[in-house]
Enzyme design. Sequence first.
Site, short mmCIF file in Angstrom:
data_model
loop_
_atom_site.label_atom_id
_atom_site.label_comp_id
_atom_site.label_asym_id
_atom_site.label_seq_id
_atom_site.Cartn_x
_atom_site.Cartn_y
_atom_site.Cartn_z
N LYS A 91 -10.70 -10.86 15.50
CA LYS A 91 -9.32 -10.24 14.91
C LYS A 91 -8.86 -9.48 16.44
O LYS A 91 -9.52 -8.57 16.69
CB LYS A 91 -9.65 -9.19 14.09
CG LYS A 91 -8.36 -8.51 13.75
CD LYS A 91 -8.24 -7.28 12.65
CE LYS A 91 -6.84 -6.60 12.73
NZ LYS A 91 -7.19 -5.19 11.75
N GLY A 152 -2.44 2.78 9.64
CA GLY A 152 -2.84 3.87 8.73
C GLY A 152 -1.74 4.92 8.24
O GLY A 152 -2.03 5.97 7.87
N ALA A 179 -2.07 -3.76 8.13
CA ALA A 179 -1.77 -2.43 8.60
C ALA A 179 -0.51 -2.08 7.91
O ALA A 179 0.47 -2.65 7.61
CB ALA A 179 -1.40 -2.38 10.31
N GLY A 180 -0.56 -0.65 7.54
CA GLY A 180 0.45 0.04 6.89
C GLY A 180 0.64 -0.16 5.37
O GLY A 180 1.27 0.68 4.60
N ASN A 201 -7.45 -1.02 5.19
CA ASN A 201 -8.72 -0.37 5.30
C ASN A 201 -8.53 1.32 4.90
O ASN A 201 -9.05 1.51 3.90
CB ASN A 201 -9.16 -0.24 6.77
CG ASN A 201 -10.35 0.52 7.15
OD1 ASN A 201 -10.90 0.77 8.32
ND2 ASN A 201 -10.90 1.23 6.16
N SER A 202 -7.49 1.97 5.58
CA SER A 202 -7.35 3.48 5.24
C SER A 202 -6.97 3.71 3.75
O SER A 202 -7.58 4.66 2.97
CB SER A 202 -6.21 4.07 6.15
OG SER A 202 -6.54 3.90 7.38
#
Length: 252
Positions: A91, A152, A179-180, A201-202
């Site tokens: 990645k 994040g 992301a986001g 992830n977050s």
Amino acid sequence: MPLQSRFLLGTAGYPSPQVLHESIVASGAQVVTLGLRRQLVGTGGGDNGFIEIIKASGARLLPNTAGCRTAREAVTLAHMARELLDTHWIKLEVVGDEHTLQPDPWELTDAAARLVKDGFEVFPYCTDDLVGAQRLVDAGCRILMPWGAPIGSGQGLLNPWALRTLRARLPQVTLIVDAGIGVPSHAAQAMELGFDAVLLNSAVAHAADPVRMAKAFRFAIEAGRLGYASGLLAAQDMAVASTPVTGRPFAL
């Protein structure tokens, strides 16, 4: 390697290794990302068993070049990842702005071209810009990972039009929103746009109950994909009767 799951999961920020393992299992994810630079710094250059915990879940590792600011840094780290983890998947992240963590399109494309020539399967983290995406495809990338919003931030898909345009103009490219993503409905929306998968992830790692949240995202992604494949109802400006009225009225 054929994949059944369209959910890719990050591994940073979990309360404990056990919660991480349980979250991966609950998500059904077959691919998980690993920040090699953070891993090496956090373990003093050795392995504290973190990688084995991930492997025990049955998921495949997708190392990333998080923290890199130049193509040279990213290429060096990618080669290190291939040697240490025995995988040609990478990645690719090359950040150009410290505030938004927005990718640097020039350094990213340079690094991608070099790594493709070196035999890597490159998963570039990019913005939703069509021209930038086309340059990455020209460099040899078969997979693109455009952001929905800054990493994040949990803001969801800030520009659905741009993402929809990417899907329409790059029909043969595997597109993964990265992301986001903040809540399961954001992931479902990405899948309803026709994207192939979602990476986050977050939203799971920082949830009050990461394991249950991982399961929630799993179902949302499956539902969004099923909805897209079934043919979504087009939005209308006016009301459209669900039951057309024909013939003459009658009484019972």
